[in-house]
Design a protein around this motif. Sequence first.
Motif, mmCIF file in Angstrom:
data_model
loop_
_atom_site.group_PDB
_atom_site.id
_atom_site.type_symbol
_atom_site.label_atom_id
_atom_site.label_comp_id
_atom_site.label_asym_id
_atom_site.label_seq_id
_atom_site.Cartn_x
_atom_site.Cartn_y
_atom_site.Cartn_z
ATOM 1 N N PRO A 286 -16.587 39.305 49.504
ATOM 2 C CA PRO A 286 -17.790 40.141 49.419
ATOM 3 C C PRO A 286 -18.604 39.772 48.186
ATOM 4 C CG PRO A 286 -15.866 41.402 48.752
ATOM 5 C CD PRO A 286 -15.354 40.077 49.257
ATOM 6 N N TYR A 287 -19.877 40.143 48.203
ATOM 7 C CA TYR A 287 -20.789 39.770 47.123
ATOM 8 C C TYR A 287 -21.474 41.015 46.582
ATOM 9 C CZ TYR A 287 -24.021 36.748 44.564
ATOM 10 O OH TYR A 287 -24.712 36.092 43.578
ATOM 11 N N GLN A 288 -21.460 41.133 45.259
ATOM 12 C CA GLN A 288 -22.135 42.240 44.582
ATOM 13 C C GLN A 288 -23.555 41.792 44.233
ATOM 14 O OE1 GLN A 288 -21.665 43.022 40.347
ATOM 15 N NE2 GLN A 288 -20.764 45.011 40.853
ATOM 16 N N CYS A 289 -24.539 42.399 44.879
ATOM 17 C CA CYS A 289 -25.939 41.983 44.746
ATOM 18 C C CYS A 289 -26.655 42.845 43.707
ATOM 19 C CB CYS A 289 -26.664 42.112 46.079
ATOM 20 S SG CYS A 289 -25.848 41.287 47.464
ATOM 21 N N LEU B 160 -22.385 43.026 49.927
ATOM 22 C CA LEU B 160 -22.508 42.294 51.183
ATOM 23 C C LEU B 160 -21.151 41.761 51.616
ATOM 24 C CD1 LEU B 160 -25.713 40.042 51.130
ATOM 25 C CD2 LEU B 160 -25.099 41.787 52.790
ATOM 26 N N ALA B 161 -20.827 41.943 52.885
ATOM 27 C CA ALA B 161 -19.620 41.353 53.449
ATOM 28 C C ALA B 161 -19.765 39.835 53.493
ATOM 29 C CB ALA B 161 -19.376 41.905 54.851
ATOM 30 N N PRO B 162 -18.655 39.097 53.598
ATOM 31 C CA PRO B 162 -18.754 37.637 53.721
ATOM 32 C C PRO B 162 -19.695 37.241 54.853
ATOM 33 C CG PRO B 162 -16.472 38.283 53.388
ATOM 34 C CD PRO B 162 -17.247 39.558 53.569
ATOM 35 N N ASP B 163 -20.540 36.247 54.582
ATOM 36 C CA ASP B 163 -21.504 35.730 55.550
ATOM 37 C C ASP B 163 -22.516 36.795 55.957
ATOM 38 O OD1 ASP B 163 -22.521 33.584 57.036
ATOM 39 O OD2 ASP B 163 -21.517 34.255 58.860
ATOM 40 N N GLY B 164 -22.727 37.787 55.101
ATOM 41 C CA GLY B 164 -23.664 38.864 55.409
ATOM 42 C C GLY B 164 -25.043 38.595 54.839
ATOM 43 N N PRO C 236 -28.624 32.804 42.529
ATOM 44 C CA PRO C 236 -28.908 31.772 43.538
ATOM 45 C C PRO C 236 -28.711 32.246 44.975
ATOM 46 C CG PRO C 236 -27.636 30.841 41.738
ATOM 47 C CD PRO C 236 -27.655 32.325 41.520
ATOM 48 N N PHE C 237 -28.004 33.364 45.188
ATOM 49 C CA PHE C 237 -27.819 33.882 46.539
ATOM 50 C C PHE C 237 -28.979 34.775 46.976
ATOM 51 C CE2 PHE C 237 -22.933 33.588 47.270
ATOM 52 C CZ PHE C 237 -22.969 32.252 46.898
ATOM 53 N N SER C 238 -29.969 34.949 46.117
ATOM 54 C CA SER C 238 -31.130 35.764 46.462
ATOM 55 C C SER C 238 -32.132 34.928 47.240
ATOM 56 C CB SER C 238 -31.791 36.313 45.197
ATOM 57 O OG SER C 238 -32.999 36.983 45.511
ATOM 58 N N VAL D 144 -9.412 43.607 46.143
ATOM 59 C CA VAL D 144 -9.015 42.229 46.451
ATOM 60 C C VAL D 144 -9.782 41.234 45.591
ATOM 61 C CG1 VAL D 144 -8.811 40.489 48.267
ATOM 62 C CG2 VAL D 144 -8.449 42.911 48.813
ATOM 63 N N GLY D 145 -11.083 41.459 45.433
ATOM 64 C CA GLY D 145 -11.906 40.566 44.623
ATOM 65 C C GLY D 145 -13.161 40.155 45.362
ATOM 66 N N GLY D 146 -14.147 39.724 44.617
ATOM 67 C CA GLY D 146 -15.404 39.284 45.194
ATOM 68 C C GLY D 146 -16.227 38.540 44.164
ATOM 69 N N GLU D 147 -17.411 38.120 44.585
ATOM 70 C CA GLU D 147 -18.327 37.396 43.708
ATOM 71 C C GLU D 147 -19.418 38.340 43.210
ATOM 72 O OE1 GLU D 147 -17.772 34.397 42.793
ATOM 73 O OE2 GLU D 147 -16.241 33.787 44.246
ATOM 74 N N LYS D 148 -19.961 38.026 42.021
ATOM 75 C CA LYS D 148 -20.995 38.851 41.409
ATOM 76 C C LYS D 148 -22.272 38.048 41.210
ATOM 77 C CE LYS D 148 -17.873 41.820 38.707
ATOM 78 N NZ LYS D 148 -17.579 42.328 37.336
ATOM 79 N N SER D 149 -23.403 38.730 41.328
ATOM 80 C CA SER D 149 -24.679 38.087 41.021
ATOM 81 C C SER D 149 -24.739 37.663 39.561
ATOM 82 C CB SER D 149 -25.840 39.043 41.318
ATOM 83 O OG SER D 149 -25.896 39.389 42.674
#
Length: 569
Positions: free
Chosen positions: A321-324, A217-221, A248-250, A188-193
């Motif tokens: 979702p976010y790829q950390c 990480l799942a959304p809001d995870g 910035p999400f770290s 579906v797609g997600g964001e990357k660090s």
Amino acid sequence: MVYYFCSVISSTSNLYLCTKHSCNAMQKLLTLFFCLIGLQLSAQTTLPSVQEVYKIFQNKCTSCHSGATPAGGLDLVGTGATELLRAQNVATKLVNVNPANAFAASQGYKRIYPGRADRSFLFRKINRGLEPTIGALHANEGSEMPKDFPANALSDLEKEIIRQWILFGAKSTGTLFSKSVVETFYNVGGEKSFPDGPPPGPAPGEGFQIKMGPFFLAPDGEVEYYQKWELTLPEDVEVNGIDFKISPFSHHFLLYNFTGNGANSIPAGLRLNANHNQINLVAAVQEATDLRLPGKTAFKWDNNLVLDLNSHYINYSLTKPYQCEAYVNVYTQPTGTADQEMFAALLVNPQIPIPNSGDLVTHTKSEFELGADSIYIWGLMGHTHKYGRGYKVWKRQPNGQKGDLIYDASCSMGVPGCGSPWYDYQHIPIRYWEPLLPIKWGNGLIHEAQWVNEGPAPVNFGPTSDDEMMVLIAFYTEQPLTVDTEEPKQLEDTQTITVTPNPVNGTATFTLQDNVSSAYEFRLMDMTGQVVLRQSDLQGNIFEIDLTQILPGFYVFEVDGRIGKLLKM
């Protein structure tokens, strides 16, 4: 009596049969509803991660790796009465097993090296660009797999499932990661660090790069992982710089090293529990930071040192979702170059009850060792979570009272006395001293933090962003330095963009500190990752943006590849 029941026709097809004893139309509908619920739950059954990997092997690999003479002597079919038992049998042939390839074995690779995809020969063979930091196979490693590529090519999702199993320790039991989150990211797609790919590592001969992740990480995870990382350097080194690359999400990144036998009881792979014993702090940061140590100082690392990586990520997106990922560029020099060894200490106050009264709460702690010699401080940085309102450090006088104020996290660069103090718990500054600041450790320091808890419940010391912390990080040497040194390189020097004022209540002025020859775009994103303001065709090094209509809060902005944060009042 009237009833229906659902029975499984086939354990492999998960088909259900609704059988009538006596009924009416409403009962039929209810029975159908519950049968469908049962079918849905069955379809969502979570398999052990090793079994998910085994299924991929069966679909893509067993045309060569099966039978009496499997390729490379590796049978991926296995033995056992059930699929899980066969999967576990195959795992015994992979995990911590030396590869048949002589070159790979000479490099210390295993068929599967728990926690390390880069040292897992199987993953290196199937990688085909999924992990850019691995690069092309050496000529002596043989060909990429599968050999009948592209006919039996593994998808990126399939390769990622194998990689996640490895990164979480390649265990034979348990669901180690959320397959559904990984599937959503790829399908579906997600964001990357790091959406533009991995940051470059040190140049050859200057050092090496460590990578932690990816994990998803799942959304809001939110999650905080630790990972044991074994160095295999050709010789002992001195470390004169550590460049932390985090998004910035770290929330933070900490680097430790084990001492003695402390690493022996720590399992391989990403883990939730620190289980720290016999360990030292190397460095701690809250945002992307390039720590370049003062001249003639260095951390001293043995060639086989075992590190422990600690990464805490929060997915501010509510929909994706976010790829950390986190990268650590380690810069080295030959042993014997530095005059003084640099040390780091984590000074913790775990007793910080904070009621949710909305009142200002203050906790103070003294740090000293009676009769101790002086230490020479290079840097100090405080750390709290979201309810934090300030962090200060004083020299401690012999009578135990506060002396000179030497650190104020509400001021730029941590230097006390600023005209407009503002505490941002997500961007707490490090204060540096060059020449180093002598502290009589027999007297020590006093550190103090303040909070205002307007949340739903009282909080205390804890690891999540809903808990609180009071931690002071100190970098120091045990002997003075008498040489001139360069100013330490910090995020402000590398980010090449500034915003004033910050916090801002109306119009903000942005200054790019290097020349920009072409038009560029400004994007402002809230902490969920949503773009709330966009302005294109900007030119020149200085421009203004009217933020009057933007709601109060923290924001991330991006300009021509440069990233920063601001607070809208």
